[in-house]
Enzyme design. Sequence first.
Site, PDB file in Angstrom:
ATOM      1  N   GLU A   5       3.039 -11.568  17.334  1.00 52.19           N
ATOM      2  CA  GLU A   5       1.730 -11.994  16.847  1.00 52.19           C
ATOM      3  C   GLU A   5       1.465 -13.446  17.221  1.00 52.19           C
ATOM      4  OE1 GLU A   5       1.667 -11.121  12.660  1.00 52.19           O
ATOM      5  OE2 GLU A   5       1.544  -8.961  12.991  1.00 52.19           O
TER       6      GLU A   5
ATOM      7  N   ASP B 156      10.065   9.200   1.286  1.00 55.07           N
ATOM      8  CA  ASP B 156      10.802   8.013   0.862  1.00 55.07           C
ATOM      9  C   ASP B 156      12.145   8.494   0.326  1.00 55.07           C
ATOM     10  OD1 ASP B 156      11.909   5.747  -0.408  1.00 55.07           O
ATOM     11  OD2 ASP B 156       9.915   4.900  -0.704  1.00 55.07           O
TER      12      ASP B 156
ATOM     13  N   GLY C 217      -3.602  -8.520   5.909  1.00 61.47           N
ATOM     14  CA  GLY C 217      -3.163  -7.861   4.683  1.00 61.47           C
ATOM     15  C   GLY C 217      -3.295  -8.720   3.439  1.00 61.47           C
TER      16      GLY C 217
ATOM     17  N   ARG D  45       5.468  -0.157  -4.267  1.00 60.30           N
ATOM     18  CA  ARG D  45       4.312  -0.563  -5.056  1.00 60.30           C
ATOM     19  C   ARG D  45       3.005  -0.425  -4.275  1.00 60.30           C
ATOM     20  NH1 ARG D  45       6.434  -6.093  -7.834  1.00 60.30           N
ATOM     21  NH2 ARG D  45       7.476  -6.267  -5.818  1.00 60.30           N
ATOM     22  N   ILE D  46       3.022  -0.818  -2.992  1.00 56.61           N
ATOM     23  CA  ILE D  46       1.798  -0.686  -2.196  1.00 56.61           C
ATOM     24  C   ILE D  46       1.501   0.792  -1.959  1.00 56.61           C
ATOM     25  CG2 ILE D  46       0.761  -1.172   0.056  1.00 56.61           C
ATOM     26  CD1 ILE D  46       2.280  -3.807   0.094  1.00 56.61           C
TER      27      ILE D  46
ATOM     28  N   ALA E  64       1.962  -2.792   7.422  1.00 60.66           N
ATOM     29  CA  ALA E  64       3.190  -3.248   6.765  1.00 60.66           C
ATOM     30  C   ALA E  64       3.929  -4.297   7.598  1.00 60.66           C
ATOM     31  CB  ALA E  64       4.099  -2.059   6.477  1.00 60.66           C
TER      32      ALA E  64
ATOM     33  N   ASP F 288      -2.815  -3.521  11.674  1.00 57.38           N
ATOM     34  CA  ASP F 288      -3.007  -4.900  11.200  1.00 57.38           C
ATOM     35  C   ASP F 288      -1.848  -5.790  11.606  1.00 57.38           C
ATOM     36  OD1 ASP F 288      -4.433  -6.921   9.612  1.00 57.38           O
ATOM     37  OD2 ASP F 288      -2.747  -6.765   8.224  1.00 57.38           O
TER      38      ASP F 288
ATOM     39  N   HIS G  91      -3.642  -9.281  11.291  1.00 54.95           N
ATOM     40  CA  HIS G  91      -2.729  -9.485  10.167  1.00 54.95           C
ATOM     41  C   HIS G  91      -3.470 -10.038   8.941  1.00 54.95           C
ATOM     42  CE1 HIS G  91       1.795 -10.164   9.189  1.00 54.95           C
ATOM     43  NE2 HIS G  91       1.121  -9.821   8.115  1.00 54.95           N
TER      44      HIS G  91
END
Length: 560
Positions: A291, A201, A311, A181-182, A261, A286, A309
Amino acid sequence: MSRPEGVRRGIPDYVAVVCCARRALPKGLLVTKPVVLIAEQLSPATVDALGPDFDVRHVDGTDRPALLAALAEADAVLIRSATKMDAEAIAAAPRLKVIARAGVGLDNVDTPAATTAGVMVVNAPTSNIISAAELTVGHILSLARRIPAANASLSAGEWKRSSFTGVELFEKTVGIIGLGRIGALITQRLQGFDMKVIAYDPYVTSARAQQLGVELVSLEDLLTRSDFITIHMPKTPETTGMIGAAQLQRMKPTAFIINVARGGLIDEDALFEALSADVIAGAGLDVFTSEPPTDPRLLSLPNTSVTPHLGASTAEAQEKAGVSVARSVRLALDGELVPDAVNVAGGVIDPYVRPGIPLVEKLGQIFSGLARSPLTSLDIEVHGELQGYDVSVLRLAALKGVFAPIVSEQVSYVNAPLLAQQRGVEVRLIVDDNSPEYRNVITLRGALSDGSQLSVSGTLTGPKQIEKLVGINDYAVELAIEKHHVVMLYTDRPGIVAIYGQKFGEAGINIAGLQVARSEVGGQALSVLTVDSPVPDDVLEAVHTAIDADLLRQIEIIES
């Protein structure tokens, strides 16, 4: 599957798949409205979405004693990422029916403990997809026009226009790894810049790609052709480190790579070396392996664009998440279908059917692990005594198992059919009483886009209901399903078991179980191994070469 004594034969409603059983109230406790506990800061729109039918209370979810005390009367709890809903918290909430996470990740929720307690867990899996897609485009633009470096230079009092010459996006090629979807949203946005979009994919059909105006290519082709590469894959043992030194070397020296992602999809050491040596032009990140990042090297390079991060960090995404889970709470407390439920709460699915749910999910994962091309149709065949029960939940379990390892979004029992529909996969549930060898056998039989067919069969045996794999295509096996398996197909000849046994032994891989089946003497043979630990790629490649395998796949079962 052995039938328990006195089992009822009632046919549960479809809603049983996603709705939890109502738990008994403590004696003497009367509450006029269901209590909804909000444990973290949520938007006013979240409370508005709940409406007037609930007693809405607030608590600081990071104050553990206060949280545990407030949970005693809660029918539902809404959280973000700071509140830990672990087994202790769930046990402190005898009325609790639903845990709602206003966001995507569920690391702070003990979903198995919730399921055991009959508590539904919901999240907001689509709340941040637009924000994530737009951040990806932002990183692409930042890299193309060198915005972060130019901003830092000007902020330092410098005026160096000639030092920050960029490139246009017009007529450049962007490669999208993962066309979920993204990935589809990014495609739409970048096509507005007149960019050519190619994608890798292995689980998207050519028809779906054509619908999006995307050219499906191999990963190798994508790496060598793209001016910009953006990754949108789930993080699994197979995808971790999927972009390493070898893949970076194949990219154009003028190309950029972006990851918003999951941290770890790109090998960070290899990326640092490639950026430092100008193997590629730059990177936008990102997400990171740890983290906050513990290694500052990537953060200080002049050809990187980095964000902490972000997103899902938009006001709109946060509000969507809150409103989404508030609606799910209303549905759950009303006993209705909840689209974003991530677990199946017990109590309403027939006890004779319930043990088959995790078995079928695992068969779905095995199916995906063995498929050589995208799925176009899937039959879920239920043979044996189960034919007398409502087994519709097994259809959902099969789809969840098939899609969970191969799509970037979180797969639930309810969104799995939507994922199949989006990919044009036809799904049928077939039930009959014909099962000559086992009391019940469940087979997933699918047609693949390359024209081949694949089937995987399993059953439950003995008083402990051991999950077993009993068939792959026309090969009969019987092996307990464990976490790590290796499946090999090769020409039957003497000494093969000794060859791969030696290779695995030399690599320190212990073979805990083994089944070999063959079509005929000297024909094709199938080996299914249970191993105690993951097998490194180089060992698999060595075995593949040594036995001249037609198929060699490693499968790791992911527990729900």
